[in-house]
Design an enzyme around this catalytic site. Structure first.
Site, PDB file in Angstrom:
ATOM      1  N   SER A 183      -9.703  -0.618   7.366  1.00 12.19           N
ATOM      2  CA  SER A 183      -9.174  -0.660   6.083  1.00 12.19           C
ATOM      3  C   SER A 183      -8.461  -1.740   5.439  1.00 12.19           C
ATOM      4  O   SER A 183      -8.104  -1.864   4.275  1.00 12.19           O
ATOM      5  CB  SER A 183      -8.231   0.660   6.062  1.00 12.19           C
ATOM      6  OG  SER A 183      -9.008   1.666   5.956  1.00 12.19           O
TER       7      SER A 183
ATOM      8  N   LYS B  18       0.829  -1.269  -0.048  1.00 13.42           N
ATOM      9  CA  LYS B  18      -0.185   0.014  -0.113  1.00 13.42           C
ATOM     10  C   LYS B  18       0.888   1.461  -0.028  1.00 13.42           C
ATOM     11  O   LYS B  18       1.744   1.280   0.588  1.00 13.42           O
ATOM     12  CB  LYS B  18      -0.869  -0.092   1.304  1.00 13.42           C
ATOM     13  CG  LYS B  18      -1.850   1.186   1.227  1.00 13.42           C
ATOM     14  CD  LYS B  18      -2.764   1.119   2.651  1.00 13.42           C
ATOM     15  CE  LYS B  18      -3.790   1.912   2.791  1.00 13.42           C
ATOM     16  NZ  LYS B  18      -4.736   1.660   3.820  1.00 13.42           N
TER      17      LYS B  18
ATOM     18  N   SER C 216      -9.665   1.500   3.245  1.00 12.34           N
ATOM     19  CA  SER C 216      -8.799   2.153   2.342  1.00 12.34           C
ATOM     20  C   SER C 216      -7.948   1.505   1.543  1.00 12.34           C
ATOM     21  O   SER C 216      -7.225   1.804   0.519  1.00 12.34           O
ATOM     22  CB  SER C 216      -7.878   3.416   3.143  1.00 12.34           C
ATOM     23  OG  SER C 216      -7.088   3.066   4.072  1.00 12.34           O
TER      24      SER C 216
END
Length: 445
Positions: free
Chosen positions: A176, A77, A152
Site C-alpha cells: 500500500s 495517511k 491504499s
C-alpha cells in the site's frame, strides 16, 4: 513554486530564499486548487500547520536547526493518530474517535520540525488497492482523474505528486506504499517488518503491517527513515557502485503476468542497468504460487479479529465492498491461519536463499498502469483478472517475509502513465537498499 524535493527545499530555507511559511502557503494553494477534484485530503490542518511553519521560521532565525525536515510540509495517511483529531481510516465506523496522543511516528515528525499539512484519503481501513472504497469518496490519479492513484495510501501519493506536500507517511500491508508510488511515478519505501513502530496506527494486519514514506526521490525517503528511527545518519546517503552490484531477477511468476507497456518499461530499465555494469542474474522463489493464498489467510484472519466487534455493532457503516471482504474474512479457520504462518516461514527461507549470492532482488512493482476507477477486472494474459489481485501480485511477498522493499519510477507505459521498478534486500539492510535504489534512480534519469 514548491520545490520538488526535501533537499531542494532545505537548501532554499537555509539560504533564506524562502521561508517555511511561504512553502506551506504554496502547498495550501495547491490544495485549494486541486483537492476538490483529486480528493487527496480528508482533513487539512491549515491553522495548526501555519503555527508550525511560523515556529520553524523563528527557530531557524534563532540558530536552531532540527535537521532535514525542519519546516518541510508533509502529509499523513489518516490511519495515524494525530492528537486532537479523528483517525477516520476513511470510514464512518470511526466517527468521533479522537486521538488523545500522537502515534510515535507522528511524534517523531513533529520533533524534527516537520509541518504537518493534513491527513490523506485511503482505501477504507487500508483494505484495498484502488482507494475507491472510502467514506469520503475516491482519491483520483493526478494525471487522469478517471483513474485510481493506487492504494491504499492513494491520497498520500496524490498529495506528493501534485506538490500539496513534499512527502507523505503511509502504511503498507500488501503493497500500500509501493503500489500508489508506482502508479503515480514516485518513490515508496517499505522498511523491514518491525523496523519502525506501527503503534498508534489503525491496523489491518499486525502480522504484516509496515509504515514508511512516499517521496519524490530516494534521498527524501532516506531523510524520513532516519527521522522515524530517531537518529541522524553517520554520513550522507551514497550510491552503490554499479561495477560490483549484483541483482537477482525472479522471472517465474513475477514476470508471467504484465501489461505489454509495463514489461517494455521494465526490460528497458534492466538493459540500462546492465549497460552501466550491473550484473543481473535469474533467481527463483520455488513456492511463489502460494504467495496470494498465504497472504489472504493471514490478512483476513488478523482483520476479522480486529473488526469483529464493529461488524456486529455497526455493519452498515462500512463501505459495501470492504464490508463484504470483512464478512468473508470471518470464515478463515484457525487451521488455515496457522498453515499460512507456516507458509510464511517457507517463503521467508526462499527469499533469503534467492538473496544469498546477490545484493538485492529487482522486479516490477505493479503489473499494470493505474486502472480506471470502478473497474473490477483488467484484461491481462489473454483473460480478465481481478484488479485487486493483480495490483497486489508483485508486492505482497515482501510483506509476508518482512524484507525491506522500495518502488522507484521506471518510465511510462500506455497513455504516458508511470511504471514502477521494485527492489528488495535482506533483513536488516534497509540502508543498503537505499544505496542501491539511489544508484538505480540515477541510472534511470
Amino acid at each position: 513554486m514548491v520545490p520538488r524535493t526535501i533537499d531542494d527545499a532545505g537548501r532554499l530555507l537555509r539560504a533564506k530564499k524562502v521561508s517555511a511559511g511561504e512553502l506551506l502557503e504554496e502547498c495550501l494553494a495547491r490544495i485549494r486548487r486541486d483537492n476538490a477534484r483529486l480528493n487527496a485530503f480528508i482533513l487539512v490542518l491549515e491553522d495548526e500547520a501555519r503555527a508550525a511553519a511560523k515556529r520553524a521560521d523563528w527557530e531557524r532565525a534563532n540558530g536552531i536547526d532540527r535537521g532535514p525536515l525542519h519546516g518541510i510540509p508533509l502529509s499523513i495517511k489518516d490511519l495515524f493518530d494525530l492528537k486532537g483529531t479523528v483517525t477516520t481510516a476513511a470510514s464512518r465506523v470511526r466517527e468521533g474517535i479522537v486521538a488523545d496522543q500522537d502515534s510515535p511516528a507522528v511524534a517523531q515528525l513533529r520533533r524534527s520540525g516537520a509541518v504537518l499539512v493534513g491527513k490523506t484519503n485511503l482505501h477504507e481501513f487500508a483494505l484495498g488497492t484502488t482507494n475507491e472504497d472510502s467514506a469520503f469518496g475516491p482519491a483520483r490519479h493526478p494525471q487522469d482523474d478517471s483513474r485510481s492513484p493506487g492504494g491504499s495510501s492513494g491520497g498520500s501519493a496524490v498529495s506528493v505528486a501534485t506538490g500539496m506536500a513534499l512527502a507523505s507517511l503511509g502504511t503498507d500491508t500488501g503493497g500500500s506504499i509501493r503500489i500508489p508510488a508506482a502508479a503515480c511515478g514516485l518513490v515508496g519505501l517499505k522498511p523491514g517488518h518491525g523496523e519502525l513502530s506501527a503503534e498508534g496506527v489503525v491496523p489491518l494486519s499486525r502480522t504484516l503491517d509496515h509504515i514508511g514514506p512516499i517521496t519524490s526521490c530516494v534521498d527524501d525517503a532516506w531523510h524520513i527513515l532516519h527521522v522515524l528511527r530517531d537518529r541522524r545518519p553517520e554520513s550522507p546517503l551514497t550510491s552503490a557502485a554499479t561495477a560490483t552490484m549484483r541483482l537477482g531477477l525472479p522471472r517465474r511468476y513475477f514476470m508471467d503476468l504484465l501489461e505489454d507497456g509495463v514489461r517494455a518499461s521494465f526490460d528497458a530499465a534492466v538493459d540500462r542497468l546492465r549497460a552501466v555494469g550491473v550484473t543481473i542474474s535469474d533467481v527463483d522463489i520455488p513456492h511463489a504460487e502460494l504467495i496470494a493464498p498465504i497472504y489472504v489467510h493471514i490478512v483476513f484472519g488478523d482483520a476479522a479479529a480486529y473488526h469483529a466487534e464493529a461488524l456486529e455493532r455497526v455493519p452498515e457503516q462500512y463501505t459495501p465492498n470492504v464490508r463484504a471482504r470483512l464478512d468473508m474474512a470471518r470464515y478463515v479457520l484457525a487451521e488455515d491461519y496457522v498453515r499460512a504462518l507456516d507458509g510464511r516461514r517457507v517463503l521467508r527461507r526462499e527469499v533469503d536463499a534467492a538473496l544469498r549470492h546477490v545484493d538485492a532482488l529487482v522486479l516490477p512493482t505493479l503489473p499494470i498502469v493505474a486502472p480506471p476507477l470502478g473497474a473490477p477486472t483488467v484484461s491481462l494474459g489473454g483473460g480478465d483478472v481481478p484488479v485487486r489481485n493483480v495490483m497486489l501480485r508483485l508486492t505482497q511477498l515482501f510483506n509476508i517475509t518482512g524484507n525491506p522493499a522500495i518502488s522507484l519510477p521506471c518510465g511510462v507505459a500506455s497513455g504516458g502513465l508511470p511504471c514502477g521498478l521494485q527492489v528488495a534486500t535482506r533483513h536488516g539492510e534497509t540502508d543498503r537498499l537505499l544505496q542501491i535504489a539511489r544508484t538505480i534512480e540515477r541510472t534511470m534519469q
